[in-house]
Design an enzyme around this catalytic site. Sequence first.
Site, PDB file in Angstrom:
ATOM      1  CE  LYS A  83     -13.560   8.830 -17.760  1.00  0.00           C
ATOM      2  NZ  LYS A  83     -13.387   9.034 -16.365  1.00  0.00           N
ATOM      3  NE  ARG A  95      -2.684   0.240   3.503  1.00  0.00           N
ATOM      4  CZ  ARG A  95      -1.940   0.385   4.613  1.00  0.00           C
ATOM      5  NH1 ARG A  95      -1.223   1.486   4.795  1.00  0.00           N
ATOM      6  NH2 ARG A  95      -1.891  -0.567   5.518  1.00  0.00           N
ATOM      7  CG  ASP A 107     -10.088  16.849 -13.981  1.00  0.00           C
ATOM      8  OD1 ASP A 107      -9.501  16.319 -14.941  1.00  0.00           O
ATOM      9  OD2 ASP A 107     -10.995  16.288 -13.354  1.00  0.00           O
ATOM     10  CE1 TYR A 129     -18.197  12.079 -14.271  1.00  0.00           C
ATOM     11  CE2 TYR A 129     -16.785  12.055 -12.349  1.00  0.00           C
ATOM     12  CZ  TYR A 129     -17.708  11.432 -13.168  1.00  0.00           C
ATOM     13  OH  TYR A 129     -18.133  10.162 -12.874  1.00  0.00           O
TER      14      TYR A 129
HETATM   15  C1  LIG Z   1     -12.931  15.303 -15.980  1.00  0.00           C
HETATM   16  C2  LIG Z   1     -13.069  14.139 -15.030  1.00  0.00           C
HETATM   17  N1  LIG Z   1     -12.467  14.185 -13.829  1.00  0.00           N
HETATM   18  C3  LIG Z   1     -12.568  13.157 -12.952  1.00  0.00           C
HETATM   19  C4  LIG Z   1     -13.326  12.034 -13.251  1.00  0.00           C
HETATM   20  C5  LIG Z   1     -13.430  10.914 -12.252  1.00  0.00           C
HETATM   21  O1  LIG Z   1     -12.618   9.847 -12.653  1.00  0.00           O
HETATM   22  P1  LIG Z   1     -12.903   8.293 -12.361  1.00  0.00           P
HETATM   23  O2  LIG Z   1     -14.161   7.934 -13.075  1.00  0.00           O
HETATM   24  O3  LIG Z   1     -11.683   7.623 -12.862  1.00  0.00           O
HETATM   25  O4  LIG Z   1     -13.062   8.171 -10.872  1.00  0.00           O
HETATM   26  C6  LIG Z   1     -13.949  11.949 -14.490  1.00  0.00           C
HETATM   27  C7  LIG Z   1     -14.759  10.769 -14.841  1.00  0.00           C
HETATM   28  O5  LIG Z   1     -15.456  10.752 -15.832  1.00  0.00           O
HETATM   29  C8  LIG Z   1     -13.830  13.027 -15.402  1.00  0.00           C
HETATM   30  O6  LIG Z   1     -14.429  13.015 -16.607  1.00  0.00           O
END
Ligand SMILES: Cc1ncc(COP(=O)(O)O)c(C=O)c1O
Length: 409
Positions: free
Chosen positions: A212, A63, A187, A115
């Site tokens: 992604k 971990r 992000d 998101y």
């Molecule tokens: C721009 C963005 N940030 C964060 C996330 C969250 O990521 P995860 O689904 O891997 O937890 C997403 C998920 O779609 C996203 O599109």
Amino acid sequence: MLGGDPQVSGFEDPGAFGFETRAIRAGQPHDPYTGAVVTPISLATTFAQDAVGRPRHGYEYGRTGNPTRHAYQVCVASLEGARHGFAFASGLAACDALLRVLRPGDCLLLGDDAYGGTFRLIDSVFGNAGVEHAAVDLTAPDKLRDAWTPSTRMVWLESPTNPLLTVVDIEAVCAVTHELGGIVVVDNTFATPYLQQPLALGADAVVHSATKYLGGHSDVVGGFVATDDDRLADHLVFTQNAVGAVPSPFDCYLTLRGVKTLGVRMDRHEASAQALVEVLDAHRAVRSVLYPGRPDHPGHDIARRQMSGFGGMVSFRLYGGRAAAECVASSTRVFTLAESLGAVESLIEHPGAMTHASAAGSALEVPDDLVRLSVGLETASDLADDLGTALDAALECAPASPSELNPVS
Ligand SMILES: Cc1ncc(COP(=O)(O)O)c(C=O)c1O
């Protein structure tokens, strides 16, 4: 560091290498025992110590640290131009780790498009723990001044945003935020470090849903944080170990494997996205096309300045409202109707009912005539034909009045 021992990696001056070279080699020395050119998946959960408190190779417990995770962290940190990188079990786990620097009573300002899951985490989890938040239109960075309070500590932004593809001037937001005494988290999921490096624009930390584009093949859920800030790095080391939302060695291997082709994939995602923008522009069911590569996009000039390309995500609004949007999203054969984005297969979705349903009723609610495309790597003409057919279907299942329709065709 590109790959540990230069005798083994063959890299003595990491700064001299380009993005694609680092994607393939940074943090990935040839295996010193076998010469294997691929980083092994190191499954051990515990590591031998030579004396109490003296781990033989720096690793103690899975971990806390793992060799496959280490390789992946060094590689993606290098791509973001960061000194520190931290892998997490999902994008939201990565967001959660960063948000944990906030204390009850602190306030966070976030862009008014993001998101839906990030909003839910900020609103329902950290909100319940006493962290306040407010949404701000970050396309006008000076609005931060009006929203700022003595409790504000952090600004959270996406650029381009999910799902409206709004472009935020990262340098300008960082300048205002730093002047006011806060930190900025970007992000970078949509742009990826191939197209945009927020730390170089002044951001304090970058977060990714590695699920992604970094992973790129819809087969691994993961998250990543990169930073140059030593105090944030200490917090992230602590949080990785104390909370334990770390990815498995296999997930680290898969993501690292995906990252190796990030550059070529992004080039192709973008080329096909540009072709689909033309299909959308020419179709009379389409009310507007949201893509930063369009010269008439309000953020186009900023995108040209802070990005080296415009990416593979395209959103559009339809005449005929939600019925038309649902119809298009359900009428494709090459595009798959599914959540997520950034992988080899093209996906289509209705954000209002799917990825952004948790933002309904908030300042981040998205229009219900909106459809989002994640343009994949299939034959571009197949994608164009598929989208055109689905748009034609929208005219059948949700006819708008003739005066509403786009006169282009
Ligand atoms: C721009 C963005 N940030 C964060 C996330 C969250 O990521 P995860 O689904 O891997 O937890 C997403 C998920 O779609 C996203 O599109």
